[in-house]
Design an enzyme around this catalytic site. Sequence first.
Site, PDB file in Angstrom:
ATOM      1  N   GLY A 277      -4.465 -18.251  14.883  1.00  0.00           N
ATOM      2  CA  GLY A 277      -5.591 -18.297  15.818  1.00  0.00           C
ATOM      3  C   GLY A 277      -5.217 -17.664  17.153  1.00  0.00           C
ATOM      4  O   GLY A 277      -4.110 -17.142  17.326  1.00  0.00           O
TER       5      GLY A 277
ATOM      6  N   ASP B 103      -0.660 -21.540   8.645  1.00  0.00           N
ATOM      7  CA  ASP B 103      -2.079 -21.226   8.876  1.00  0.00           C
ATOM      8  C   ASP B 103      -2.760 -21.097   7.516  1.00  0.00           C
ATOM      9  O   ASP B 103      -2.102 -20.806   6.514  1.00  0.00           O
ATOM     10  CB  ASP B 103      -2.231 -19.916   9.662  1.00  0.00           C
ATOM     11  CG  ASP B 103      -3.604 -19.820  10.334  1.00  0.00           C
ATOM     12  OD1 ASP B 103      -3.682 -20.003  11.554  1.00  0.00           O
ATOM     13  OD2 ASP B 103      -4.613 -19.591   9.617  1.00  0.00           O
ATOM     14  N   ILE B 104      -4.086 -21.301   7.507  1.00  0.00           N
ATOM     15  CA  ILE B 104      -4.792 -21.135   6.236  1.00  0.00           C
ATOM     16  C   ILE B 104      -4.928 -19.654   5.869  1.00  0.00           C
ATOM     17  O   ILE B 104      -5.216 -19.326   4.737  1.00  0.00           O
ATOM     18  CB  ILE B 104      -6.198 -21.795   6.227  1.00  0.00           C
ATOM     19  CG1 ILE B 104      -6.972 -21.422   7.482  1.00  0.00           C
ATOM     20  CG2 ILE B 104      -6.100 -23.294   6.063  1.00  0.00           C
ATOM     21  CD1 ILE B 104      -8.428 -21.821   7.422  1.00  0.00           C
TER      22      ILE B 104
ATOM     23  N   TYR C 165     -16.630 -31.810  17.670  1.00  0.00           N
ATOM     24  CA  TYR C 165     -15.326 -31.284  18.094  1.00  0.00           C
ATOM     25  C   TYR C 165     -14.771 -32.084  19.286  1.00  0.00           C
ATOM     26  O   TYR C 165     -13.607 -32.489  19.294  1.00  0.00           O
ATOM     27  CB  TYR C 165     -15.519 -29.811  18.458  1.00  0.00           C
ATOM     28  CG  TYR C 165     -14.358 -29.128  19.120  1.00  0.00           C
ATOM     29  CD1 TYR C 165     -13.185 -28.837  18.430  1.00  0.00           C
ATOM     30  CD2 TYR C 165     -14.441 -28.715  20.454  1.00  0.00           C
ATOM     31  CE1 TYR C 165     -12.136 -28.176  19.044  1.00  0.00           C
ATOM     32  CE2 TYR C 165     -13.399 -28.049  21.076  1.00  0.00           C
ATOM     33  CZ  TYR C 165     -12.255 -27.782  20.368  1.00  0.00           C
ATOM     34  OH  TYR C 165     -11.221 -27.129  20.979  1.00  0.00           O
TER      35      TYR C 165
ATOM     36  N   LYS D 217     -11.430 -34.381  19.250  1.00  0.00           N
ATOM     37  CA  LYS D 217     -10.282 -34.114  20.135  1.00  0.00           C
ATOM     38  C   LYS D 217      -9.972 -35.340  20.997  1.00  0.00           C
ATOM     39  O   LYS D 217      -8.803 -35.675  21.220  1.00  0.00           O
ATOM     40  CB  LYS D 217     -10.562 -32.885  21.003  1.00  0.00           C
ATOM     41  CG  LYS D 217     -10.458 -31.557  20.247  1.00  0.00           C
ATOM     42  CD  LYS D 217      -9.007 -31.147  20.059  1.00  0.00           C
ATOM     43  CE  LYS D 217      -8.862 -29.787  19.425  1.00  0.00           C
ATOM     44  NZ  LYS D 217      -7.455 -29.356  19.280  1.00  0.00           N
TER      45      LYS D 217
HETATM   46  N1  SER Z   1     -13.206 -22.981  23.621  1.00  0.00           N
HETATM   47  C1  SER Z   1     -13.536 -24.194  22.931  1.00  0.00           C
HETATM   48  C2  SER Z   1     -14.873 -24.129  22.312  1.00  0.00           C
HETATM   49  O1  SER Z   1     -15.682 -23.431  22.846  1.00  0.00           O
HETATM   50  C3  SER Z   1     -13.501 -25.349  23.881  1.00  0.00           C
HETATM   51  O2  SER Z   1     -12.334 -26.018  23.668  1.00  0.00           O
HETATM   52  O3  SER Z   1     -15.108 -24.787  21.357  1.00  0.00           O
END
Ligand code: SER
Length: 342
Positions: free
Chosen positions: A14, A37-38, A156, A160
């Site tokens: 990434g 990594d995948i 997300y 986190k």
């Molecule tokens: N850059 C990320 C996102 O936009 C934020 O952690 O998901």
Amino acid sequence: MRRKPVVLITGASGEMGHGLIERLSERGGSLDILALDIRELSPELKARCAHTLVGATLDQFLLGRLVSEFESHAVFHLAALLSTRSEFTPETAHQVNVGGTLNLLKLAVEQSRWHGQRVKFMFPSTIAIYGIPDLATKQRAGRVNEDQFLTPATMYGANKLYCEHLGRYYSRHYRQLAVEKERAGIDFRSIRFPGLISAFTVPSGGTSDYAPEMIHAAAQDQPYACFVREDARIPFMAMPDGIDALLRLMDAAPEALTRVVYNIGAFNPSAGEIAELTRKAFPGAMISFQPDLKRQGIVDSWPADVDDSAARRDWGWKPAHDLGTTFHEYLVPNIRQRYARA
Ligand code: SER
């Protein structure tokens, strides 16, 4: 038979993985890089790693094999599904973002039991863990500190935030009721990153992606329809500063750290200001604003700025680039060169 001592990097291919592997391989050190990594790593990135594995952080069999072959002394757990992508498949996001992190924490504890040292566990968190209810509150809030507005509006962000708690638990309270007090096997350290902008890679699946997308499109003479309003404002940072922060926090003496998780900031332009700078750098830029109200809503729930005084005080955080030098010294020359070559 000694297993190979390594620093393990998940999500290696990434955007952050790219930047981190470059810096770690230049800096040398006693630990070889093991990249997971995948996807297969690019040949250039692969050449910088001693070992590479293709597979998922949810693959228990693969992780078992990893423990049998390698001795991880540090982990950079970068693998995650970002905020926009996670909204399309929230349950998968939970599995990858939370399940993957849990697997890596377990792996780190086990590794520490084998070699008897604490495993440093570096975890990128995000401004997405904040959830501000409306624009008026966002404006009033200004620089948000680590303990405010911890009510994320995205899967997300929720993932986190929970993983920050998991990291703290594994570091400080793991199996606290065991008869014999166990030594903490993990030294978990986390940074809440703002939107990151790289000259060399483009993000995928995030909601802060409008900034890098706009700049990279302009450099390639492609039109770009920005999916947020001109006045949308969140913090951003040049990728090299983000990587520098991770390494600085990793190197900090444990007694200097007063928190497990730190905000870091650099600059916080509106989308309109980013467009202005992009147009100046690439006069032919074709940028329009066509807000997608739903993605806009996510950006509106993130803070306009963050209070990073704890990181500055505890481990000397200071970005090398402000908005001007990010554009003129880092992004524009490198992006120009990149697409001139392509
Ligand atoms: N850059 C990320 C996102 O936009 C934020 O952690 O998901």
